[in-house]
Design an enzyme around this catalytic site. Sequence first.
Site, PDB file in Angstrom:
ATOM      1  N   CYS A  95      37.778  60.660  15.818  1.00 57.09           N
ATOM      2  CA  CYS A  95      36.837  61.776  15.973  1.00 57.09           C
ATOM      3  C   CYS A  95      35.943  61.880  14.745  1.00 57.09           C
ATOM      4  CB  CYS A  95      37.612  63.081  16.175  1.00 57.09           C
ATOM      5  SG  CYS A  95      36.529  64.525  16.314  1.00 57.09           S
ATOM      6  N   GLU A 142      27.474  72.473  15.052  1.00 63.06           N
ATOM      7  CA  GLU A 142      26.748  72.092  16.256  1.00 63.06           C
ATOM      8  C   GLU A 142      27.335  72.769  17.489  1.00 63.06           C
ATOM      9  OE1 GLU A 142      25.643  67.668  14.533  1.00 63.06           O
ATOM     10  OE2 GLU A 142      26.510  67.816  16.511  1.00 63.06           O
ATOM     11  N   CYS A 158      36.704  69.929  10.289  1.00 67.15           N
ATOM     12  CA  CYS A 158      38.053  70.020  10.863  1.00 67.15           C
ATOM     13  C   CYS A 158      39.042  69.463   9.858  1.00 67.15           C
ATOM     14  CB  CYS A 158      38.118  69.223  12.167  1.00 67.15           C
ATOM     15  SG  CYS A 158      39.633  69.518  13.116  1.00 67.15           S
ATOM     16  N   CYS A 207      31.322  64.223  23.232  1.00 70.22           N
ATOM     17  CA  CYS A 207      32.609  64.563  22.602  1.00 70.22           C
ATOM     18  C   CYS A 207      32.832  63.688  21.382  1.00 70.22           C
ATOM     19  CB  CYS A 207      33.777  64.260  23.539  1.00 70.22           C
ATOM     20  SG  CYS A 207      33.827  65.253  24.987  1.00 70.22           S
ATOM     21  N   CYS A 256      41.843  63.457  13.255  1.00 67.16           N
ATOM     22  CA  CYS A 256      42.176  62.545  14.348  1.00 67.16           C
ATOM     23  C   CYS A 256      41.383  61.252  14.117  1.00 67.16           C
ATOM     24  CB  CYS A 256      41.844  63.170  15.698  1.00 67.16           C
ATOM     25  SG  CYS A 256      42.811  64.668  16.007  1.00 67.16           S
ATOM     26  N   CYS A 287      29.693  74.262  24.894  1.00 66.11           N
ATOM     27  CA  CYS A 287      30.754  73.738  24.036  1.00 66.11           C
ATOM     28  C   CYS A 287      30.525  74.305  22.639  1.00 66.11           C
ATOM     29  CB  CYS A 287      30.670  72.217  24.067  1.00 66.11           C
ATOM     30  SG  CYS A 287      31.854  71.406  23.013  1.00 66.11           S
TER      31      CYS A 287
HETATM   32  N1  SAH Z   1      40.378  70.280  17.940  1.00 64.88           N
HETATM   33  C1  SAH Z   1      40.304  70.593  19.331  1.00 64.88           C
HETATM   34  C2  SAH Z   1      38.903  70.858  19.776  1.00 64.88           C
HETATM   35  C3  SAH Z   1      37.974  69.659  19.706  1.00 64.88           C
HETATM   36  S1  SAH Z   1      37.691  69.192  21.323  1.00 64.88           S
HETATM   37  C4  SAH Z   1      40.979  69.509  20.134  1.00 64.88           C
HETATM   38  O1  SAH Z   1      41.370  68.499  19.555  1.00 64.88           O
HETATM   39  O2  SAH Z   1      41.176  69.677  21.323  1.00 64.88           O
HETATM   40  C5  SAH Z   1      36.903  67.688  21.253  1.00 64.88           C
HETATM   41  C6  SAH Z   1      37.485  66.747  22.293  1.00 64.88           C
HETATM   42  O3  SAH Z   1      36.803  65.490  22.207  1.00 64.88           O
HETATM   43  C7  SAH Z   1      38.931  66.464  22.001  1.00 64.88           C
HETATM   44  O4  SAH Z   1      39.658  66.217  23.158  1.00 64.88           O
HETATM   45  C8  SAH Z   1      38.806  65.213  21.165  1.00 64.88           C
HETATM   46  O5  SAH Z   1      39.991  64.532  21.070  1.00 64.88           O
HETATM   47  C9  SAH Z   1      37.730  64.472  21.924  1.00 64.88           C
HETATM   48  N2  SAH Z   1      37.076  63.455  21.100  1.00 64.88           N
HETATM   49  C10 SAH Z   1      36.984  63.433  19.768  1.00 64.88           C
HETATM   50  N3  SAH Z   1      36.310  62.350  19.352  1.00 64.88           N
HETATM   51  C11 SAH Z   1      35.961  61.669  20.455  1.00 64.88           C
HETATM   52  C12 SAH Z   1      35.216  60.477  20.679  1.00 64.88           C
HETATM   53  N4  SAH Z   1      34.702  59.792  19.663  1.00 64.88           N
HETATM   54  N5  SAH Z   1      35.031  60.096  21.951  1.00 64.88           N
HETATM   55  C13 SAH Z   1      35.516  60.809  22.978  1.00 64.88           C
HETATM   56  N6  SAH Z   1      36.226  61.946  22.820  1.00 64.88           N
HETATM   57  C14 SAH Z   1      36.446  62.366  21.573  1.00 64.88           C
END
Ligand code: SAH
Length: 371
Positions: A121, A94, A114, A339, A118, A107
């Site tokens: 996420c 996406e 991935c 995000c 985390c 973005c």
């Molecule tokens: N792997 C990289 C790139 C992904 S960026 C990184 O971790 O930076 C995606 C961003 O959205 C990251 O800061 C991630 O932590 C955040 N994110 C992931 N899941 C989310 C959620 N459910 N709500 C808000 N932010 C989230």
Amino acid sequence: MIQSPLNLYGLDRSQLEAMFQERGLQAFRGRQLMKWLYHQELKDFSAMTDLPLNMRQWLTENCVLELPSVVERHISKDGTVKWILKVAQGDLVEMVVIPDKGRNTLCVSSQIGCTLDCSFCSTGKQGFNGNLTPADIVGQVLIANSYLAENDKSVTNVVLMGMGEPLMNFDAAITATNVMKDDHAFGLSKRRVTISTAGVVPAIRKLHEVTDVALAISLHAPTDDLRNELVPINRKYPIAELLQACREYIEFLGPARKLVIEYTLMRGINDQAEHAHQLAELLRDVRCKVNLIPFNPFPGSGYARPKSQDIRDFQTHMMRAGYVTMLRTTRGEDINAACGQLVGQVNDRTSRQRRYKNKLEAVQPQLIKVR
Ligand code: SAH
């Protein structure tokens, strides 16, 4: 070295120049070709009239210009647009365009799923099925631009904040961001291209050798105990090491540049006054600004968005402590484009149990490839 057919969207300027030089031509042919690809958006090599005829023929026989294919496009009521793209391997990823006050931030995804897992996420929950190629990443910019061009607009900023961990796909992320910054291609300023990472420290340490793009760190917790739970790569590269690597990169970028700290606020987990206080202390000697992202829920996540008052208090605390602190308003929620809501559709090759072990093993071999 050159595989056939070669997708030229996957080569940055120095690689295109080398391709011509290997064929006994001058390097500037690479720059000419780049302009045809990105300024004229030409796909027919035979029409690239300032290239020698035999070179045009060679390009036609050996090279292709392929984009990911658009499977779906969703337009949110707030103007955010999400695409579901099919890449060469057949997987879906996406990308999202977020229009805001004259800016159009794209973005992009860097991996199919991935490996980092985390806890909050949704991309991580989908598993992992490989890296995107540089051409898959550059292709996302081309697709977004052709949509925006309908309204005489173009991508003004790119963030590698879609699916995947860009620093676990280091070479492709660097090549693609080189193309984004190149005046013969998209010509975006180094300040308008941002690599976001959960903290792959050895790769951060290598960044200054190959690029000068902006860096965002997905920190999300002020202590190792908490971060180990939320961002498991922290068990391998704890906060102190991570921030030290960041300080060095920001030092290299120069006094006018700042690190971006991303902090997703989750109710009762990391959103209390004590966390804000700890975060402000932790970042005391890091030149940075802070982006707060209220958690975006997805089914089965187990986390909730904080109360509005807690979000405001957290921001106020950080601002009073002297940090430029932005609250990232949630965009495109009605189309699951916010995000952490990007999931694509990934054929996971690893079982959930094996994945964490595998990915730690994967960190080292991956980084050997880093220049
Ligand atoms: N792997 C990289 C790139 C992904 S960026 C990184 O971790 O930076 C995606 C961003 O959205 C990251 O800061 C991630 O932590 C955040 N994110 C992931 N899941 C989310 C959620 N459910 N709500 C808000 N932010 C989230």
